[in-house]
Design an enzyme around this catalytic site. Sequence first.
Site, short mmCIF file in Angstrom:
data_model
loop_
_atom_site.label_atom_id
_atom_site.label_comp_id
_atom_site.label_asym_id
_atom_site.label_seq_id
_atom_site.Cartn_x
_atom_site.Cartn_y
_atom_site.Cartn_z
N LYS A 181 -39.38 14.37 -35.52
CA LYS A 181 -39.04 16.37 -35.68
C LYS A 181 -37.87 16.19 -34.80
O LYS A 181 -37.30 15.08 -34.27
CB LYS A 181 -40.17 16.44 -35.58
CG LYS A 181 -41.41 16.39 -36.43
CD LYS A 181 -41.24 16.28 -37.63
CE LYS A 181 -42.09 16.06 -38.70
NZ LYS A 181 -43.13 14.82 -39.07
C1 LIG Z 1 -44.79 15.34 -39.44
C2 LIG Z 1 -45.73 16.02 -40.67
C3 LIG Z 1 -47.10 16.30 -39.72
C4 LIG Z 1 -47.59 15.45 -38.66
O1 LIG Z 1 -47.93 15.71 -37.66
P1 LIG Z 1 -47.79 14.95 -36.28
O2 LIG Z 1 -47.58 15.93 -35.03
O3 LIG Z 1 -47.67 13.73 -36.59
O4 LIG Z 1 -49.44 15.05 -36.52
C5 LIG Z 1 -47.50 17.02 -41.00
N1 LIG Z 1 -46.44 17.35 -42.06
C6 LIG Z 1 -45.85 17.42 -42.05
C7 LIG Z 1 -45.39 18.09 -43.58
C8 LIG Z 1 -44.80 16.63 -41.28
O5 LIG Z 1 -43.56 16.73 -41.47
#
Ligand SMILES: *Cc1c(COP(=O)(O)O)cnc(C)c1O
Length: 375
Positions: A181
């Site tokens: 992210k």
């Molecule tokens: C990355 C992501 C998640 C999960 O995030 P984590 O922090 O890895 O649990 C959930 N929803 C979306 C749309 C994502 O892109």
Amino acid sequence: MIGFNVAPFTGKEFDYIREAIEAEHICGDGIFTKKCNDWIEKQTGTAKALLTTSCTHATEMAALLLELQPGDEVIMPSYTFVSTADAFVLRGAVPVFADIRPDTMNLDETLIEAAVTERTRAIVPVHYAGVSCEMDRILEIAEKYGLAVVEDAAQGVCASYKGRALGTMGDYGCFSFHETKNFSMGEGGALLIRDPEHVEDAEILREKGTDRSKFFRGQVDKYRWVNHGSSYLPSDMNAAYLWAQLEMADAITADRMRNWELYREMLQPLALQEKIELPMVPEECIHNAHMFYLKAADLEERTELIAYLKAAEIQTVFHYVPLHTAPAGLKFGRFSGEDRYTTRESERILRLPMYYGLKEEQVLYVAEKIKEFYR
Ligand SMILES: *Cc1c(COP(=O)(O)O)cnc(C)c1O
């Protein structure tokens, strides 16, 4: 080799992790967790932000706080990461998938009402690529049917809709700080709580069902087990890593945005020739350059393009396998209405390298190779 993602790193991370260790408080809710929570609250305007161990866990917390019961239904897109559905499935709830809009890849707000039944409890909009769903309409439908809204804003940190930060419009908002992210702590996330009256329950849930948060604030003289709960708080060392990026979030976003705009500028001619499609950002949305994608004609062309770029040492990726077609999706959920776009568009999308520190010449090289493929 141009990788698809490189975890964000600013150089201050080691200093801050050292500080966390020297403060002799490496478990949860130390100085860096507090800095991160405060930053999120200030940046977004939410009543309360709580750093969590992941976005998945933040979403699980939202499902628990809504007291969802087995058989309750939750409307969401099928074109999303598994966690969006899993957090609710763990409570025995049924994900009811609605189709997406092909322009933004977001839940089609015009199809939500048809998916509402007697059992519907919540709507879960996913802000794909940091581009907001049509929240005014979604909040209107939620209000009309008495539904909760949980925003999956995993990709939406530092993005907004009509001036409102993503993650702050629904009852709960969920951020991700996974290494893929815009801002990262390895694994981590945050729960944003819109209404102050839900903050105490969330704090208890996050701290193993105890009122330890109140105890730390000196509001009670001992902490006790007061409700069910779990452990959703990250180590302060992880928060220290995140803080190094949050304190320079504007520069990180600006860096990504420059590359995003450059991709668009370079690939626009191919889009005008209708060889590819490029992302659409509605006027009311400010996005965060989380992702740059293009759409090929179909699955076959995309497969060839991936191989072509791989041969040129460029790593590209695609996602998601629509949840309603996956084994667990078939078992736990159902699709409402017709799958006009979810499967078709998911087979065309291709994500290009995008990370903090990606160089201009690398973007130009990727764009050039894509143009070469289409010549
Ligand atoms: C990355 C992501 C998640 C999960 O995030 P984590 O922090 O890895 O649990 C959930 N929803 C979306 C749309 C994502 O892109």
